[in-house]
Enzyme design. Structure first.
Site, PDB file in Angstrom:
ATOM      1  N   SER A 150       0.665  -1.016  -0.129  1.00  0.00           N
ATOM      2  CA  SER A 150      -0.012   0.038  -0.038  1.00  0.00           C
ATOM      3  C   SER A 150       1.023   1.331  -0.010  1.00  0.00           C
ATOM      4  O   SER A 150       0.504   2.187  -0.555  1.00  0.00           O
ATOM      5  CB  SER A 150      -1.007  -0.194   1.180  1.00  0.00           C
ATOM      6  OG  SER A 150      -1.795  -1.320   1.187  1.00  0.00           O
ATOM      7  N   HIS A 200       0.734   4.235   5.096  1.00  0.00           N
ATOM      8  CA  HIS A 200       0.135   4.962   4.009  1.00  0.00           C
ATOM      9  C   HIS A 200       0.716   6.464   3.990  1.00  0.00           C
ATOM     10  O   HIS A 200       0.996   7.021   2.682  1.00  0.00           O
ATOM     11  CB  HIS A 200      -1.323   5.109   4.039  1.00  0.00           C
ATOM     12  CG  HIS A 200      -1.921   3.534   4.029  1.00  0.00           C
ATOM     13  ND1 HIS A 200      -3.306   3.445   4.201  1.00  0.00           N
ATOM     14  CD2 HIS A 200      -1.493   2.595   3.682  1.00  0.00           C
ATOM     15  CE1 HIS A 200      -3.411   2.120   3.903  1.00  0.00           C
ATOM     16  NE2 HIS A 200      -2.416   1.638   3.719  1.00  0.00           N
TER      17      HIS A 200
END
Length: 325
Positions: A150, A200
């Site tokens: 991610s 993230h």
């Protein structure tokens, strides 16, 4: 660790990826390789099970990475996924972003960018986790365990949307494309609180840093140069084989034939140059040597062993004078 069995989502991912690649005129090999690598690591087939580290050995944990200087956790954690939905969601996102970026950048530069973003996103996440110790967030972030691609995907999203002023959809919301990564960061944290917020965020910051460095540095990317060199070395045997055993294609320049008439076609408007015997179509200047047409009236070409009233010696001398040989 036993190999995993798919519950149906991985075959759907494979079908969707195959369909998307089939539609593309130019197949992006790096994107395909990344999807295959992540999927194989998750499925752990028997021929790889003994080679691949277990999940417990590759968790991204800032405390363990700094304590043991564990590069294995630092690098490999991005290629591991917790479950099938985690894998498929990330690979669908990689397919969408990778195809666009690799098609526009080229495979070598795209591979260099992915490697750079991987190192930068992991490094920034590590620095952020260490920095938060000063704010007494040790339990929440410094000892947090995380895996997945991610962070790199968030960085790729920043790069992909950096050159557009359009709007895009993020989980049903219409937002400016340049701010889509920030909106998605907040929404995902609200929808799935257990995801790695710091990972993230590190990906977004890595994408921004990558763009700034790329704009400020005008020279060739060193990593791209290395990858291109390695690719050239690895492809040398195939190039050698093609040069030794391959067949060269005949290359034909011009739109006519020289010295002979064409069979099976009508050339009522064609004329033959008296200097080089090239069969021209419409122009009053020879397309081969530039000699002006002698006769202003179009006349059909008839098969002849000679060109006009010129002797072979005169024709040879004219060719030598025209082409300098």
């Amino acid at each position: 660790m036993e190999n995993r069995r798919s519950r149906g989502m991985v075959p759907l991912l494979a079908l969707h990826a195959a369909y998307e690649f089939y539609r593309l005129e130019r197949k992006p090999p790096v994107t395909a390789g990344l999807i295959v690598a992540n999927t194989l690591i998750y499925l752990r087939p028997k021929f790889l099970d003994a080679i691949l580290p277990n999940l417990d050995e590759v968790w991204f944990n800032p405390h363990l990475i700094l304590k043991h200087k564990d590069l294995k956790r630092f690098l490999l954690s991005a290629f591991y996924h917790l479950n099938e939905s985690h894998l498929v969601y990330n690979m669908m996102s990689l397919l969408w972003k990778g195809v666009q970026l690799e098609s526009s950048m080229g495979s070598v530069e795209f591979a260099s960018m992915v490697a750079t973003l991987l190192g930068m996103s992991q490094g920034i996440t590590l620095v952020l986790a260490k920095s938060l110790l000063f704010f007494d967030y040790e339990k929440a972030y410094f000892r947090e365990y995380a895996v997945g691609f991610s962070g790199v995907l968030f960085a790729m999203k920043v790069v992909l949307n950096s050159q557009t002023d359009d709007y895009t959809y993020v989980h049903g919301l219409v937002v400016p494309a340049r701010h889509a990564a920030w909106v998605e960061l907040i929404l995902i944290q609200m929808i799935v609180p257990g995801v790695s917020f710091l990972g993230h965020l590190g990906g977004i910051l890595a994408g921004i840093l990558y763009l700034r460095l790329k704009r400020s540095y005008r020279g060739p990317d060193p990593l791209t140069t290395i990858i291109r060199g390695l690719t050239g070395v690895l492809s040398w045997p195939s190039r050698l084989a093609r040069s030794l055993f391959g067949f060269r294609r005949r290359q034909i320049s011009g739109r006519g034939t020289t010295g002979v008439s064409r069979r099976g076609r009508s050339f009522s408007g064609a004329w033959r140059c008296t200097a080089c015997t090239f069969d021209n179509t419409q122009l009053n200047v020879c397309e081969m040597c530039g000699t002006e047409r002698d006769v202003p009236v179009l006349s059909p070409i008839r098969p002849s062993s000679r060109s006009g009233n010129l002797s072979l010696e005169e024709l040879r001398l004219r060719r030598i004078e025209r082409f300098g040989r």
